[in-house]
Structures are given as C-alpha cells and as structure tokens.
Design a protein around this motif. Structure first.
Motif, short mmCIF file in Angstrom:
data_model
loop_
_atom_site.label_atom_id
_atom_site.label_comp_id
_atom_site.label_asym_id
_atom_site.label_seq_id
_atom_site.Cartn_x
_atom_site.Cartn_y
_atom_site.Cartn_z
N GLY A 275 0.77 -1.24 0.00
CA GLY A 275 0.00 0.00 0.00
C GLY A 275 0.80 1.29 0.00
N VAL A 276 2.10 1.23 0.20
CA VAL A 276 2.90 2.45 0.31
C VAL A 276 3.02 3.16 -1.04
N ALA A 277 3.24 2.40 -2.11
CA ALA A 277 3.41 3.02 -3.43
C ALA A 277 2.22 3.90 -3.79
N GLY A 278 1.02 3.44 -3.51
CA GLY A 278 -0.17 4.21 -3.83
C GLY A 278 -0.28 5.52 -3.06
N MET A 279 0.39 5.59 -1.92
CA MET A 279 0.34 6.81 -1.10
C MET A 279 1.41 7.82 -1.49
N VAL A 280 2.55 7.36 -2.05
CA VAL A 280 3.66 8.30 -2.28
C VAL A 280 4.19 8.35 -3.71
N PHE A 281 3.79 7.42 -4.57
CA PHE A 281 4.29 7.41 -5.94
C PHE A 281 3.29 8.08 -6.87
N SER A 282 3.82 8.69 -7.94
CA SER A 282 2.96 9.27 -8.97
C SER A 282 2.33 8.14 -9.78
N LYS A 283 1.33 8.48 -10.58
CA LYS A 283 0.68 7.47 -11.43
C LYS A 283 1.67 6.81 -12.38
N THR A 284 2.58 7.60 -12.92
CA THR A 284 3.60 7.07 -13.84
C THR A 284 4.51 6.07 -13.13
N ILE B 163 3.80 4.34 -10.37
CA ILE B 163 3.01 3.15 -10.03
C ILE B 163 2.88 2.23 -11.24
N ALA B 164 2.64 2.82 -12.41
CA ALA B 164 2.53 2.01 -13.63
C ALA B 164 3.84 1.29 -13.93
N ALA B 165 4.97 1.97 -13.75
CA ALA B 165 6.28 1.35 -13.99
C ALA B 165 6.53 0.23 -12.98
N ARG C 235 10.25 -6.29 -8.48
CA ARG C 235 9.44 -5.17 -7.97
C ARG C 235 9.99 -4.55 -6.70
N ALA C 236 10.53 -5.34 -5.80
CA ALA C 236 11.08 -4.76 -4.57
C ALA C 236 12.25 -3.84 -4.89
N VAL C 237 13.13 -4.25 -5.80
CA VAL C 237 14.27 -3.42 -6.19
C VAL C 237 13.77 -2.13 -6.84
N VAL C 238 12.81 -2.24 -7.74
CA VAL C 238 12.25 -1.06 -8.41
C VAL C 238 11.61 -0.13 -7.38
N PHE C 239 10.83 -0.71 -6.46
CA PHE C 239 10.21 0.11 -5.42
C PHE C 239 11.26 0.91 -4.66
N TYR C 240 12.32 0.27 -4.19
CA TYR C 240 13.32 0.97 -3.37
C TYR C 240 14.16 1.95 -4.19
N ARG C 241 14.31 1.73 -5.48
CA ARG C 241 14.97 2.74 -6.32
C ARG C 241 14.13 4.01 -6.36
N TYR C 242 12.83 3.84 -6.58
CA TYR C 242 11.94 5.01 -6.55
C TYR C 242 11.92 5.63 -5.16
N ILE D 54 9.77 10.69 -10.74
CA ILE D 54 11.17 10.33 -10.96
C ILE D 54 11.22 9.29 -12.08
N ASP D 55 12.23 9.39 -12.93
CA ASP D 55 12.49 8.38 -13.96
C ASP D 55 13.72 7.59 -13.52
N ILE D 56 13.56 6.28 -13.36
CA ILE D 56 14.70 5.44 -12.94
C ILE D 56 15.15 4.51 -14.05
N SER D 57 14.84 4.85 -15.30
CA SER D 57 15.21 3.97 -16.41
C SER D 57 16.72 3.83 -16.55
N ARG D 58 17.47 4.83 -16.11
CA ARG D 58 18.94 4.73 -16.03
C ARG D 58 19.27 4.58 -14.55
N PRO D 59 19.47 3.35 -14.07
CA PRO D 59 19.54 3.09 -12.63
C PRO D 59 20.51 3.94 -11.82
N GLU D 60 21.66 4.30 -12.38
CA GLU D 60 22.63 5.07 -11.59
C GLU D 60 22.34 6.57 -11.60
#
Length: 120
Positions: free
Chosen positions: A10-19, A21-23, A32-39, A63-69
């Motif tokens: 439930g945390v992503a829905g409270m603090v992430f933008s729609k974009t 959340i879709a990613a 997904r856990a790695v992606v979540f913590y990067r965001y 935030i765009d995390i498509s380039r991880p570093e």
C-alpha cells in the motif's frame, strides 16, 4: 539508504505518482522490490533536499529510474520548479541496499563512496 526487503503493501499508492506506479506494476514480479526501493530512495532524497519534510506529497513529482545510476526528476507540481535544475545519483553500497542523493544544481553530480569498517 534503505535495505531492500519485501515490498511494503500500500505504500506506493500513497507516495508514488501514477507514472511511477505504472512502472512498478509493469516490472517483473521478482524485480518489484528493487524497483520500489529505487523510486523510494530517489523520492526521499528529493524531499530531503527540498527541506520540506513530508509536507510535500511524493505524488506531486515524478522520478524516472530507467537509467539506474542516474535517476531524473521529470516533473513536479511545485510552483516554478525547473526539473532540469536537479541532479540525482543512485548508489548501492552493497547487495540488498539502495540509496540516492539529490541536489538542486546545474552542475553534474559525482559520488565517491567510501567503505568504512570499525574494529570489533
């Protein structure tokens, strides 16, 4: 910096933008856990750099995390905010951890991580 652990429900829905959340939902289940913590760490870094604490909603910027570093601030609902004026950098001090820093500057951001150990 955060330890990557089970995806908090439930945390992503409270603090992430729609974009964001879709990613997150489009990511493979085992990533997904790695992606979540990067965001999460990138958004946390921006909020700390703003100095406003949680008075600014995490959903008010993307935030765009498509380039991880080198995550990027791509949009913000703040008055007169120039997203190009932000530099972000992600770091992974060891397996299972994620972190990020954010600075409002036009200059390139370069991290130099140091490893410390203390005698037992």
């Amino acid at each position: 910096m955060e330890q990557i652990k089970a995806l908090p429900e439930g945390v992503a829905g409270m603090v992430f933008s729609k974009t964001e959340i879709a990613a997150l939902e489009a990511a493979p289940e085992d990533a997904r856990a790695v992606v979540f913590y990067r965001y999460w760490t990138a958004k946390e870094a921006v909020l700390k750099a703003l100095g406003t604490g949680l008075s600014v909603s995490g959903r008010s910027f993307t935030i765009d995390i498509s380039r991880p570093e080198t995550p990027r601030l791509v949009s913000a609902d703040w008055k007169d905010e120039d997203t190009q004026a932000w530099q972000l950098a992600a770091f992974h001090p060891k397996d299972g951890f994620a972190g990020a820093v954010a600075v409002r500057t036009q200059r390139p951001l370069r991290l130099n991580l140091q490893s410390w150990s203390f005698g037992e």
